[in-house]
Design an enzyme around this catalytic site. Structure first.
Site, PDB file in Angstrom:
ATOM      1  N   LYS A 199      34.023  44.625  32.051  1.00 37.93           N
ATOM      2  CA  LYS A 199      34.800  45.863  31.997  1.00 37.93           C
ATOM      3  C   LYS A 199      36.055  45.721  32.853  1.00 37.93           C
ATOM      4  CE  LYS A 199      34.491  49.645  34.486  1.00 37.93           C
ATOM      5  NZ  LYS A 199      35.932  50.055  34.581  1.00 37.93           N
TER       6      LYS A 199
ATOM      7  N   GLU B 104      42.217  48.741  54.841  1.00 44.99           N
ATOM      8  CA  GLU B 104      43.036  48.045  53.857  1.00 44.99           C
ATOM      9  C   GLU B 104      44.037  49.000  53.204  1.00 44.99           C
ATOM     10  OE1 GLU B 104      42.169  44.565  50.589  1.00 44.99           O
ATOM     11  OE2 GLU B 104      40.808  46.275  50.616  1.00 44.99           O
TER      12      GLU B 104
END
Length: 484
Positions: A178, A386
């Site tokens: 996917k 992050e």
């Protein structure tokens, strides 16, 4: 007057299909902020169909001799080269990436990686057969694990698809993959390429299947009873959810979950060369890279000089249109990511200083200026978490001990780099840095022969290399009596 949107489809058992219930999502070009396609929003019925196709195709694919699987992968690599311009166009539209950089920096390594795993298919490793108990011979069989449910990210949708399907297929597994809901176009094109090769060589097209969809689609894939392994490249949160879901039936899990790479620059470094390389490694792909050189630790004696040089490099770094050959990077991938990057900048503490950039660029699309932030402390949010954008932070350290402490003082542990002319120091740092990769006087190069993967909350399992191939296999011990 509106332009009709292109219709992307799932690829299941060799056929392009809409979602069973007809639902779709719009796919947006991040360089323009406008929708250019629709993609299926796959649900349980679609997942069932894809898993059934992969399960049915598995026995014949598993039982092929490695040389036959190698032929398929080599043909896929050839076809990637032949259809390179189509792949480049799809990925550029997917991500807003500069066309010239996709052509030079993504197509060649992807082709090389597929060919590497084609060779790995014929190099199964195991301990020597022999008599480890009197009267008995033991041998090791290395076998594919089965159907693999794979979820690829939006930062490198095309290349990460290669990192997943190539070792899986080489080892004899079948695949349901996917792509991210924001970047399905290149993966759907890859399905067309792989399907045509499987057809030409007489193999079931159910070996490789693509499902478009969202997080719920991914959850249904991971929780499905058919796959023996789930592999995801994504956020820590997504990885934890996959690990939890997979634990319900003890699926094998392969996770690559991001990073906060320290870039440790010592005072004996060639500042000009370090700045040149670090700025490219920090801003390439808009900093949307788990290994990006975005957390710089500089020895205090050269801190001011380094920051000034880095800010100048940032001001000279260009972002912009996909057809501009002078740009280093394109837009952030989606509106949510742009919001996230802006949020980090807006929440900077008072002691932080924006040395360059810090703002959105242009009136359309999701472009963000190359940014440098200095004056930061170890526990600041932007140091610990992050950003996944074109933002390089700089901290000043006093000595090697403090550099190691701060470098290791985050939850991520994917990649790192050390910049010094002192060989002994470089060797000490490579030992003490708690990261899956340590570069010395460089940052970000990868090769197919060497593993990519981290520790701590960066996940577990390896991409690329023989180690990445091994992750898609299982080990069986066979013992036979010598008494007949």
């Amino acid at each position: 007057m509106t332009t009709a949107l292109r219709r992307l489809r799932n690829y299941i058992d060799g056929e392009f299909r809409d979602a069973a219930d007809g639902r779709t999502t719009e796919v947006v070009n991040p360089a323009t902020g406008e929708a250019y396609a629709t993609a299926p929003l796959s649900a349980a019925a679609d997942v069932d169909a894809a898993m059934a196709a992969a399960e049915a195709a598995f026995p014949a694919w598993r039982d092929l001799i490695p040389a036959e699987r190698q032929k398929v992968l080599l043909k896929i690599a050839d076809r990637f080269e032949e259809r390179a311009e189509e792949l480049i166009a799809a990925e550029s539209e997917n991500c807003g990436k500069p066309v010239a950089l996709v052509r030079s920096e993504e197509i060649p390594p992807m082709v090389d990686q597929i060919r590497f795993f084609a060779g790995a298919a014929r190099m199964l490793e195991g301990r020597s057969a022999g008599e480890y108990m009197e009267g008995f011979t033991s041998i090791i069989r290395r076998e594919p694990v089965g159907v693999c449910a794979q979820v690829a990210p939006w930062n490198y949708p095309m290349m990460m698809a290669v990192w997943k399907f190539a070792p899986a297929l080489a080892a004899g597994n079948t695949v349901v993959i996917k792509p991210s809901d924001t970047t399905p176009a290149s993966t759907v094109l890859i399905a067309d390429i792989i399907g045509s090769v499987l057809d030409e060589l007489g193999h079931s097209r159910g070996v490789f299947n693509v499902l478009c969809g969202d997080r719920e689609t991914g959850r249904l894939m991971v929780e499905h009873t058919v796959p023996a392994m789930a592999s995801i490249t994504g956020s820590v949160r997504a990885g934890m959810q996959v690990a939890e879901s997979a634990s319900k039936d003890l699926k094998r899990v392969h996770l690559e979950l991001g990073g906060k790479a320290p870039v440790v620059v010592f005072e004996d470094t060639d500042i000009a060369k370090a700045v040149e390389d670090i700025s490219v490694a920090g801003y390439f792909n808009a900093g949307q890279d788990c290994t990006a050189a975005t957390r710089v630790l500089v020895q205090e004696s050269i801190h001011d000089e380094f920051v000034a040089a880095l800010a100048k490099a940032a001001s000279e770094t260009k972002t912009g249109a996909v057809d501009d050959e002078d740009v280093l990077y394109g837009p952030l991938n989606n509106a949510n990511q742009l919001k996230q990057v802006k949020g980090f900048i807006e929440r900077l503490p008072a002691h932080a200083k924006i040395e360059a950039g810090g703002e959105q660029v242009g009136e359309k699309g999701y472009f963000f200026a190359p940014t440098v932030v200095s004056g930061l402390k170890q526990d600041d949010e932007i140091v610990q978490h992050e950003v996944f954008g074109p933002v390089i932070t700089v901290q000043s350290f006093s000595d090697e001990k403090q550099a190691v402490e701060w470098a290791n003082g985050v939850e991520y542990a994917l990649a790192s780099s050390v910049w010094t002319k002192d060989h002994a120091r470089a060797m000490r740092m490579s030992k003490t840095l708690d990261f899956g990769c340590v570069w010395i006087n460089t940052h970000i190069p990868l090769v197919a022969e060497m593993p990519h993967g981290g520790f701590k909350k960066s996940g577990y399992g390896k991409d690329l290399s023989a180690y990445g191939f091994d992750d898609y296999t299982r080990i069986k011990h066979v013992m036979t009596s010598l008494d007949g």
